[in-house]
Design an enzyme around this catalytic site. Structure first.
Site, PDB file in Angstrom:
ATOM      1  N   HIS A  18       0.823  -1.202   0.000  1.00 27.10           N
ATOM      2  CA  HIS A  18       0.000   0.000   0.000  1.00 27.10           C
ATOM      3  C   HIS A  18       0.868   1.267   0.000  1.00 27.10           C
ATOM      4  O   HIS A  18       1.574   1.527   0.972  1.00 27.10           O
ATOM      5  CB  HIS A  18      -0.890  -0.026   1.242  1.00 27.10           C
ATOM      6  CG  HIS A  18      -1.860   1.087   1.346  1.00 27.10           C
ATOM      7  ND1 HIS A  18      -1.793   2.039   2.333  1.00 27.10           N
ATOM      8  CD2 HIS A  18      -2.926   1.403   0.577  1.00 27.10           C
ATOM      9  CE1 HIS A  18      -2.801   2.893   2.186  1.00 27.10           C
ATOM     10  NE2 HIS A  18      -3.498   2.536   1.127  1.00 27.10           N
ATOM     11  N   HIS A  60      -0.877  10.434  -2.972  1.00 28.75           N
ATOM     12  CA  HIS A  60      -2.179  10.116  -2.392  1.00 28.75           C
ATOM     13  C   HIS A  60      -3.100  11.331  -2.314  1.00 28.75           C
ATOM     14  O   HIS A  60      -4.273  11.252  -2.655  1.00 28.75           O
ATOM     15  CB  HIS A  60      -2.014   9.518  -0.986  1.00 28.75           C
ATOM     16  CG  HIS A  60      -3.324   9.230  -0.328  1.00 28.75           C
ATOM     17  ND1 HIS A  60      -4.004  10.175   0.420  1.00 28.75           N
ATOM     18  CD2 HIS A  60      -4.117   8.114  -0.335  1.00 28.75           C
ATOM     19  CE1 HIS A  60      -5.143   9.651   0.852  1.00 28.75           C
ATOM     20  NE2 HIS A  60      -5.229   8.409   0.414  1.00 28.75           N
TER      21      HIS A  60
HETATM   22  O1  G3P Z   1      -6.710   1.930  -2.553  1.00 31.77           O
HETATM   23  C1  G3P Z   1      -6.995   1.265  -1.378  1.00 31.77           C
HETATM   24  C2  G3P Z   1      -6.836   2.265  -0.303  1.00 31.77           C
HETATM   25  O2  G3P Z   1      -5.583   2.828  -0.489  1.00 31.77           O
HETATM   26  C3  G3P Z   1      -7.894   3.305  -0.407  1.00 31.77           C
HETATM   27  O3  G3P Z   1      -7.687   4.336   0.486  1.00 31.77           O
HETATM   28  O4  G3P Z   1      -7.091   6.640   0.916  1.00 31.77           O
HETATM   29  O5  G3P Z   1      -5.384   4.866   1.177  1.00 31.77           O
HETATM   30  O6  G3P Z   1      -6.125   5.518  -1.092  1.00 31.77           O
HETATM   31  P1  G3P Z   1      -6.515   5.381   0.356  1.00 31.77           P
HETATM   32 CA    CA Z   2      -5.177   3.911  -2.623  1.00 32.60          CA
END
Ligand code: G3P
Ligand code: CA
Length: 263
Positions: A18, A60
């Protein structure tokens, strides 16, 4: 026996780094993506924003403030301007125990640079962020996927915006799509909702916090993949795997790797 079967199933759990291995390196830098690979992540997760001059970058937030030494909206800056920024020092300040001198001065990567560095046969899990702010971002993403001959079997495109996913589906029906969902309380989904999502997506990515076994079983039994985000502790990983998820997003791909190995 049962144990062997469980192990085989665990082997297939998709491990998504992530924002890269973002517990260990500044999110959405090449260093973080490298660390994701090193720590056994299967997919590199990339959030996309778009610059004033139309370049897709890995970031992000819609603003520069949290993860660089810049301020303001990404859309108001050219790529050249964003390339002047430091995308690593904030991490060293915020997480001193994980800090490294080499993170100072890291640059914001473009999607193009990521494709060049990690190659056409890597596994990318790419999110169209704020598609309403960046008209045309789906088309530009597809242009780069085609330009770098990215292996579409290993590519997943995700979004909270069903609109953005439907645009992707129209432009190129061969791209595999995942519908992100954010639940604010106990996760529930109807057969009608599942049916609607199945028209364009092959999976659902919900926040893990409010999931329950019934939800997981319902989604997985419908034939959809289920990849919750963002799971950072081993006990929760084990629980979700036992409920039947088919993968998950984690800032700690090493921990999910351990769990998959039965450790
Ligand atoms: O993409 C999965 C997760 O990352 C969604 O939340 O805010 O971390 O992009 P975010
Ligand atoms: Ca994401």
């Amino acid at each position: 026996g049962g144990a062997a079967l469980a192990k085989d199933i665990h082997k297939d759990i998709v491990n998504v780094s992530h924002r890269g291995a973002s517990a260990y390196a500044p999110e959405h830098t090449i260093a973080s993506y490298d660390m994701g690979e090193k720590l056994h992540g299967d997919y590199i997760e990339i959030d996309l924003q778009m610059t004033k001059d139309g370049h897709l970058i890995a970031m992000h937030d819609v603003t520069l403030d949290r993860t660089t030494n810049g301020t303001g909206s990404v859309k108001d800056y050219t790529l050249n301007e964003i390339k002047q920024l430091d995308a690593g020092s904030w991490f060293n300040e915020k997480y001193p125990y994980a800090s490294k001198a080499e993170y100072e001065g890291l640059k914001v990567p473009t999607l193009e640079e990521v494709f060049k560095k990690f190659g056409k046969n890597n596994s990318y899990y790419i999110e169209t962020k704020s598609p309403d702010v960046y008209p045309g971002m789906e088309k530009e993403l597809l242009r780069l996927v085609d330009k770098y001959k990215i292996n579409k079997e290993k590519l997943l495109v995700q979004s909270f915006s069903s609109q953005s996913l439907k645009v992707m589906n129209e432009l190129d029906p061969s791209i595999k799509l995942v519908q992100l969902i954010s639940y604010k309380a106990n996760a529930e989904i109807t057969e009608a909702e599942i049916k609607e999502i199945k028209q364009y997506a092959m999976g659902i990515g919900p926040n893990h916090t409010y999931l329950n076994e019934e939800y997981v079983q319902k989604v997985v039994n419908s034939g959809l993949e289920l990849h919750p985000y963002t799971v950072n502790d081993k006990e929760r990983m084990k629980q979700l795997i036992n409920w039947g998820v088919t993968g998950m997003f984690t800032n700690h791909p090493d921990l999910l790797h351990d769990v998959k190995k039965g450790r």
